[in-house]
Write an enzyme that holds these catalytic residues in place. Structure first.
Site, PDB file in Angstrom:
ATOM      1  N   CYS A  93      -2.789   4.335   2.024  1.00 48.45           N
ATOM      2  CA  CYS A  93      -1.664   3.931   1.182  1.00 48.45           C
ATOM      3  C   CYS A  93      -2.109   3.814  -0.278  1.00 48.45           C
ATOM      4  O   CYS A  93      -2.374   4.814  -0.916  1.00 48.45           O
ATOM      5  CB  CYS A  93      -1.058   2.636   1.733  1.00 48.45           C
ATOM      6  SG  CYS A  93       0.610   2.333   1.113  1.00 48.45           S
ATOM      7  N   HIS A 126      -0.247   3.484   7.831  1.00 50.44           N
ATOM      8  CA  HIS A 126      -1.209   2.388   7.998  1.00 50.44           C
ATOM      9  C   HIS A 126      -1.732   2.337   9.429  1.00 50.44           C
ATOM     10  O   HIS A 126      -1.160   1.632  10.273  1.00 50.44           O
ATOM     11  CB  HIS A 126      -0.530   1.055   7.686  1.00 50.44           C
ATOM     12  CG  HIS A 126      -0.258   0.838   6.233  1.00 50.44           C
ATOM     13  ND1 HIS A 126      -1.182   0.285   5.377  1.00 50.44           N
ATOM     14  CD2 HIS A 126       0.830   1.097   5.481  1.00 50.44           C
ATOM     15  CE1 HIS A 126      -0.677   0.205   4.156  1.00 50.44           C
ATOM     16  NE2 HIS A 126       0.557   0.697   4.184  1.00 50.44           N
ATOM     17  N   GLU A 162      -4.121   0.695  10.535  1.00 53.43           N
ATOM     18  CA  GLU A 162      -4.562  -0.670  10.894  1.00 53.43           C
ATOM     19  C   GLU A 162      -3.405  -1.520  11.400  1.00 53.43           C
ATOM     20  O   GLU A 162      -3.619  -2.604  11.926  1.00 53.43           O
ATOM     21  CB  GLU A 162      -5.251  -1.329   9.689  1.00 53.43           C
ATOM     22  CG  GLU A 162      -4.327  -1.832   8.583  1.00 53.43           C
ATOM     23  CD  GLU A 162      -3.859  -0.762   7.601  1.00 53.43           C
ATOM     24  OE1 GLU A 162      -4.016   0.444   7.889  1.00 53.43           O
ATOM     25  OE2 GLU A 162      -3.325  -1.145   6.530  1.00 53.43           O
TER      26      GLU A 162
END
Lengths: 730, 229
Positions: B86, B203, B205
């Protein structure tokens, strides 16, 4: 030296009687700085002078409560040494004048209230009210408010996980922007605002002070008129980047033991923070305004004390810890200045350019501030809905599709996709469900949270509406399987000097108090926003409730999405087919008549406790509370969310069709149960004395009412999803 | 595998990615403050998501000029693996470690939603645990994810197989409707020619745990653990 004239006093929002009191407390005529300080501290926004006597009626205690109202935020125990810290606050007036900055700084302010107490914010929510969609300002205000909320929260890296939005002409002249933050702290690492320790340094950190937002609190304590646009300079400008640094710097400092007391500079800035900290601690405070970091040169003491520049904090430190603290703020590239010290005088003393520019007693500014028992008249009982001309049964699908696409029921996806709702990687239930769920760190535990109120109910019957707002928050938390703990509130009303408005306020408070009591769901924090009026037109009474609950094991939570084909759907709770104040009545029959559906609090509790237990034992596949739009809308929402259809067994005929399916009777849930567990489940309900009736089966891809209508899920989704993006693009 | 996460002021996904790394590798990464001038010896450097320096200028433009980024560029040149997520991807573009630039989303709104990604390379250090042509579901959350580069650059990237992830629909078709931000050719993730620097807007994560509602980010971290240990 500015002369204190009658006109100047009135410009400061003080009545003649109040000014006489000022002179009496001072023992002399105040100077302009002192007048300014009295005016903001005695403003409705800071002093709660019209609401204090009523707020005392709200239950605020319980074994789960660590801190009730009166601090920067409320705190509840969530087990394992953890605490949830939360509050909701209004930013209505500024958001109407400048929607982006008004909403952004509302979010920034409420987050500061939470991290001031040592908690890391883990979730943001909001409760928004706009005017009619066809009002010329509405689209602009929706766009600005949503961007402002996102702009601030997204940069902070705190997920915005839930909220509610209504549209009604009653908000054409005054929108409502209520922002809520939930944080998590260790229960033994909480920071409070009461100053202590004579001689201890008073420290200013964060952004520099500018001339923005002067008189913001006073603006928020007055009605609007056609010149309200001119108040734009009183709106603050937010800087989420600085706030993110301030958050991290404060939490870093809080991991040590340097802080005696801390409070954010919100409404009334340096004035309210210094006065409230010293007053709470029963001490005095002296500030040297020459040390205040300023953004502009030549700022007067008056301007410095009344500025509402954002992203600032005031702290009292332990002596000897100044250098360590300064290092942390230097690392985060924030201002750090020792601007004064704690005294034992119970007075506020300000110096500027070597001279004393204000010297005033503290208690008259706070606990001795005026408090009014304003005259009030009870709201008249609403007239009955009268005879209705029901739609033709053949129009059933058109009626349902119209409801699903109406502004108050249409999907809010266009809004919540502009909020980062998954940052922090702990969002378990995102926006769109009954309550949001956010995991606590890496544990199995989670917090559930929601914001609720149904203003049309409050307007028709403030007492029942107040009850319903609390009950619905409790119900929404229950519907995901959480144990409700406590609420924060944001009480938005019109001009309290009008007896009928005060009557709405009184009624709502009494209703909320009854529900809080019955549901063991106390108020731990909140905010009152009055004078939401323009040219004498008040908003509908809107006591927004933010509820927080806990789930010991997040794997045991449920969503509203239907899970599988062939399950049985039950309605928990009884109904009379109450159409008064329903969305069906308003949107389809064009009437806002009737009393709202009453909430039977004992039944509410019984039904909710039953549902929560069933969810906790893994018996429930999906659950949704029945609210706006009644049973049929709840079923449609469950079908749309899960992509699985519903067949309603033996739908009622004639007028009963509309009453049963669109009535908004309270205290109800729809739950999905595996069909082979039906007998066991029904026995449970019987044993618990809870009404559980089968309403249908899951399967297919339509909402099917045999002999009446069969509406494809895709068609319902299109109606529900397309309205808001279409409206905003038009 | 030793890893480091660079923390810029207003990075806000640094802790999320650190948790994911620790979960997968068993070791917490070094958290490296932006004012430090050098990184520790590591196998993987992560530039996390967020709003470095407030992103009041072009996203990532300020971060790209920092001393710590000069060290990241040096390490990348020496073969250390770098993952930008990002805002991290935006910073990689601003430093020139990857080609192209980010524009504001085509609809000018911030967008946070789960997207489907088609995995076009499964032979990289970052993606070897994905199946060929795997369809992933991972969230995006950004205001500037509209990847732009000239046709020539895009053709070169395609020719050299540097496009790792593309936005797709649930049938793995690369369509305009599936593109959340207007990125050219639906590009969601890019790798450099040498294969040691990956930038991606989604993302991973936020998709490493059943509680997230999906674990399609896990194979990315497992690939790195496998390749760099």
């Amino acid at each position: 030296m500015t002369e204190i004239t009658k006109e100047l006093v009135r410009d400061h929002g003080l009545s003649d009687d109040e000014y006489d009191l000022v002179v009496k407390h001072m023992g002399r005529t105040p100077n302009i700085t002192e007048l300014g300080i009295f005016s903001v501290m005695w403003s409705e926004h800071c002093s709660y002078k019209s609401s204090r006597v009523w707020l005392k009626k709200l239950p605020t205690s319980g074994p789960q409560v660590i801190q009730g109202p009166g601090e920067n935020a409320g705190i509840v125990d969530i087990g394992d040494g953890d605490a949830a810290v939360f509050k909701m606050e209004s930013h209505n007036h500024p958001s109407f004048i400048e929607p982006y900055q008004g909403a952004a700084t509302g979010v920034g302010g409420i987050m500061r209230d939470v991290f001031t107490m040592g908690a890391r914010p883990v979730a943001n929510l909001n409760a928004l009210r706009f005017g009619a969609p066809d009002h010329p300002k509405t689209r602009y205000l929706v766009g600005g408010v949503v961007s402002g909320i996102g702009g601030y929260g997204n940069c902070m890296g705190v997920p915005t996980v839930g909220g509610e939005v209504n549209f009604h002409p009653g908000y054409n002249g005054n929108i409502l922007v209520n922002a809520m933050t939930v944080g998590v702290a260790k229960a033994d690492r909480i920071f409070y605002s009461a100053a202590a320790g004579v001689g201890n340094p008073v420290v200013y950190v964060g952004s520099k002070t500018g001339r923005d937002g002067i008189h913001g609190a006073t603006m928020a304590s007055a009605e609007f008129d056609d010149q309200s646009e001119e108040k734009r300079p009183t709106v603050q400008v937010g800087d989420p980047f600085t706030e993110k640094l301030l958050l991290e710097a404060c939490l870093e400092l809080m991991s040590g033991d340097a802080i005696v007391a801390i409070q954010d500079m919100g409404a009334a800035g340096l004035t309210s923070s210094s006065v409230e900290m010293a007053s709470k601690g029963q001490v005095g405070i002296e500030l040297d305004l020459d040390q205040v970091p300023t953004r502009e040169t030549g700022m007067t003491p008056y301007e410095m004390m009344l500025s509402e520049s954002q992203e600032r904090m005031l702290m009292v430190l332990k002596p000897g810890s100044e250098e360590r603290a300064a290092d942390i703020f230097r690392k985060w590239e924030l201002d750090f200045a020792i601007i004064g010290q704690i005294t034992d005088t119970n007075r506020l003393v300000l110096r500027h350019g070597g001279a004393v520019v204000a010297d005033m007693p503290l208690h008259p500014l706070t606990e001795q501030a005026p408090s009014y028992k304003r005259p009030w008249v009870a709201t008249e009982a609403a007239e009955d809905i009268g005879d209705l001309s029901y739609p033709d049964t053949s129009a059933f699908d058109a009626v349902l599709l119209r409801l699903l696409a109406c502004p108050d029921l249409a999907s809010r996806r266009w809004i919540w996709e502009q909020y980062d709702h998954s940052v922090m990687a702990n969002t378990i239930q995102k926006p769109g469900g009954d309550a949001a769920i956010v995991r606590v760190g890496d544990s199995a535990k989670a917090l559930a949270m929601t914001t609720d109120v149904t203003p049309r109910y409050c307007k028709a019957d403030p007492f029942e509406g107040g009850k319903q707002a609390v009950a619905e928050a409790w119900r929404n938390l229950t519907a995901v399987g959480a144990t409700p703990l406590a609420i924060t509130d944001c009480l938005n009303f019109g001009n309290p000097e009008r007896p009928e408005i005060m009557g709405q306020f009184a009624g709502c408070i009494e209703g909320m108090a009854a529900a809080c009591e019955a549901l063991n769901f106390p108020v731990v924090s909140g905010n009152v926003s009055l004078y939401n009026e323009t040219n004498g037109e008040a908003i509908p009474p809107t006591p927004a409730v933010g509820g927080v609950g806990v789930l010991k094991d997040l794997r045991k939570s449920v969503t509203l999405a239907l899970k599988q084909t062939g399950s049985t759907l039950y309605v928990i709770g009884e109904a009379t087919g109450h159409l008064g104040q329903s969305l069906f009545l308003r949107e389809i029959l064009g009437s806002e008549a009737g009393p709202p559906p009453p909430v039977a609090l004992d039944v509410e509790k019984q039904n909710g406790d039953f549902v929560r237990k069933a969810i906790g034992e893994g018996l429930v596949l999906a659950c949704h509370d029945v609210s706006d739009g009644g049973l049929i809308v709840a079923l449609a929402e469950m079908a749309m969310a899960g992509g699985i259809g519903v067949e309603i067994t033996s739908p009622p005929q004639g007028p009963a069709l509309w009453h049963t399916l669109f009535g908004e009777d309270q205290g109800r849930y729809i739950i999905e149960i595996e069909t082979h567990k039906r007998d066991a489940f029904e026995k449970r309900a019987l044993d618990a004395g809870v009404s559980a009736s089968q309403i249908g089966l899951t399967g297919g891809n339509r909402l099917d009412l045999p002999g009446i209508a069969a509406i494809p899920i895709e068609k319902m989704r299109a109606a529900n999803e397309d309205w808001l993006p279409g409206y905003m693009a038009s | 595998m030793r890893s480091a996460v660079v923390v810029f002021p207003a990075s806000n996904c640094d802790q999320d990615v650190a948790r994911a790394l620790e979960k997968v590798t068993g070791t917490a990464p070094h958290m490296v403050w932006h004012a430090d001038s050098a990184l520790p010896e590591v196998d993987l450097i992560v530039l996390p998501g967020g709003f470095s320096y407030g992103d009041y200028l072009r996203c990532g433009a300020m971060a790209a000029k920092t001393a710590i980024m000069a060290d990241v560029v040096r390490r990348a040149g020496a073969g250390t693996h770098v993952l930008g997520i990002c805002n991290g991807f935006q910073i990689l573009l601003e430093t020139g470690l990857l080609p192209g630039a980010m524009l504001p989303n085509a609809n000018v709104h911030f967008v946070c939603r789960d997207v489907h990604l088609k995995t076009e390379r499964t032979d990289t250090v970052f993606t070897r645990h994905y199946e060929n042509d795997a369809l992933l579901r991972i969230p995006v959350a950004h205001h500037e994810g509209n990847y732009f580069a000239s046709d020539q650059v895009l053709d070169d990237l395609e020719g050299s197989g540097q496009i790792v992830f593309r936005y797709a629909d649930e049938n793995a078709d690369i369509t305009e409707d599936a593109n959340p931000n207007g990125a050219r050719r639906n590009i969601a993730g890019l790798i450099n020619g040498r294969g040691n620097v990956l930038g991606m807007m989604p993302h991973p994560e936020r998709a490493v745990d059943d509680a997230h509602g999906g674990i399609d980010g896990l194979p990315l971290f497992r690939s790195l653990l496998d390749a760099l240990s």
